[in-house]
Design a protein around this motif. Structure first.
Motif, short mmCIF file in Angstrom:
data_model
loop_
_atom_site.label_atom_id
_atom_site.label_comp_id
_atom_site.label_asym_id
_atom_site.label_seq_id
_atom_site.Cartn_x
_atom_site.Cartn_y
_atom_site.Cartn_z
N UNK A 120 0.90 4.88 -2.61
CA UNK A 120 0.45 5.96 -1.72
C UNK A 120 -0.17 7.14 -2.47
N UNK A 147 -5.76 0.15 -5.05
CA UNK A 147 -5.64 -0.15 -3.62
C UNK A 147 -6.53 -1.30 -3.16
N UNK A 157 0.82 -1.21 0.00
CA UNK A 157 0.00 0.00 0.00
C UNK A 157 0.86 1.27 0.00
N UNK A 158 2.05 1.15 0.54
CA UNK A 158 2.96 2.30 0.53
C UNK A 158 3.42 2.62 -0.90
#
Lengths: 143, 149
Positions: free
Chosen positions: B103, B109, B99-100
């Motif tokens: 971002x 996502x 998920x980073x």
């Protein structure tokens, strides 16, 4: 017959040091069109540099809603605005923001008063999102 | 053990209905991480709705199938659709991205949130290089997910 129950609302308020946008309802896939439109209109009307988005009254946020926050964030930063998120006691939204690592972009604040007090105490103008984030992180470490 | 299979049109109304069902199942069967279970089911259903919409033709009555299997230990949810499900490329991306990494992205996502919040996520191959998603959450506890391709 369509029995959709998800709705989205937005309210904007300006105070001395910042503008506040209240997001209410569901920031999700099937409210994205209305949400995007309302958020863009709100941003266009805001004349403050600091924008606090209060997500505490969101009933639900999904990946589309998170993407909308990023979309809003990018637009705001282009206009030299800085964004913070207020979660209050909404632990579900707070957790989703944390899982999505949004704390690396936004100050995620539990109590709006804490941020308001911090902003009022600053002697120089906040020039960037990075600066706002850094100031908030330092404030959290000190307190 | 309980098994429920729900078949319906892949519409936005179905998303709300599945959210409601997921909330009730999570509550009734005491899933420890109810909010994240609801989020994961929601994301899988939205993926299916998008896949069916991409077909660009009239939506059939049974285009979306959501199956729930509840045992003493866990709840398993399988989401399949007439759109053929999730492209294999997307699943491969899951193994490489976090998920980073996304971002600042404005999409991509959904599956990562499922991977992050469910205990087990697996994919059942369909014809045409697409997959159905199968996800599990243990009852009364929570952990990070294992992915099985």
């Amino acid at each position: 017959m369509d029995r959709r129950i998800s709705t989205f609302e937005l309210v904007t308020v300006s105070v001395e040091t910042y503008a506040k946008i209240w997001l209410k309802g569901n920031l999700v896939y099937h409210t994205q069109q209305a949400a995007r439109q309302k958020m863009e209109m709100a941003l266009a009307e805001i004349d403050r540099n600091i924008v606090i988005m209060d997500v505490s009254q969101l009933l639900f946020i999904d990946s589309t809603g998170l993407a909308l926050l990023i979309h809003f964030f990018k637009k705001a930063v282009c206009q030299n605005k800085q964004i913070a998120l207020v979660v209050s006691t909404n632990k579900t939204v707070e957790r989703i923001l944390a899982i999505a690592k949004f704390d690396k972009l936004f100050p995620i604040v539990e109590r709006e008063e804490d941020l308001a007090r911090l902003l009022a105490s600053l002697t120089k103008e906040i020039a960037s999102q990075e600066m706002l984030l850094k100031i908030w992180q330092n404030h959290c470490i000190q307190n | 053990m309980y098994e429920i299979t729900m078949q319906c049109k892949a519409t936005e109304e179905a998303i709300d209905f599945c959210d409601l069902l997921a909330k009730q199942i999570a509550r009734f069967f005491s899933l420890h991480d109810r909010d994240m279970f609801v989020l994961s089911v929601h994301e899988a259903v939205v993926n299916s709705i998008k896949a069916v919409k991409q077909l660009g033709r009239k939506i059939d009555d049974g285009a979306l199938v959501v199956s729930w299997r509840i045992t003493e230990e866990e709840v398993t949810v399988t989401v399949t659709d007439e759109g053929g499900g999730i492209p294999i490329k997307e699943i491969e991306r899951l193994g490489q991205e976090s998920l980073e990494d996304v971002l600042l992205a404005e999409s991509g996502r959904g599956l990562l949130l499922i991977k992050e919040t469910m205990d087990v996520v697996s994919f059942v191959p369909h014809e045409g290089g697409k997959c159905a998603i199968v996800m599990k959450m243990r009852r009364g506890q929570n952990g990070s997910s294992d992915i099985h391709f």
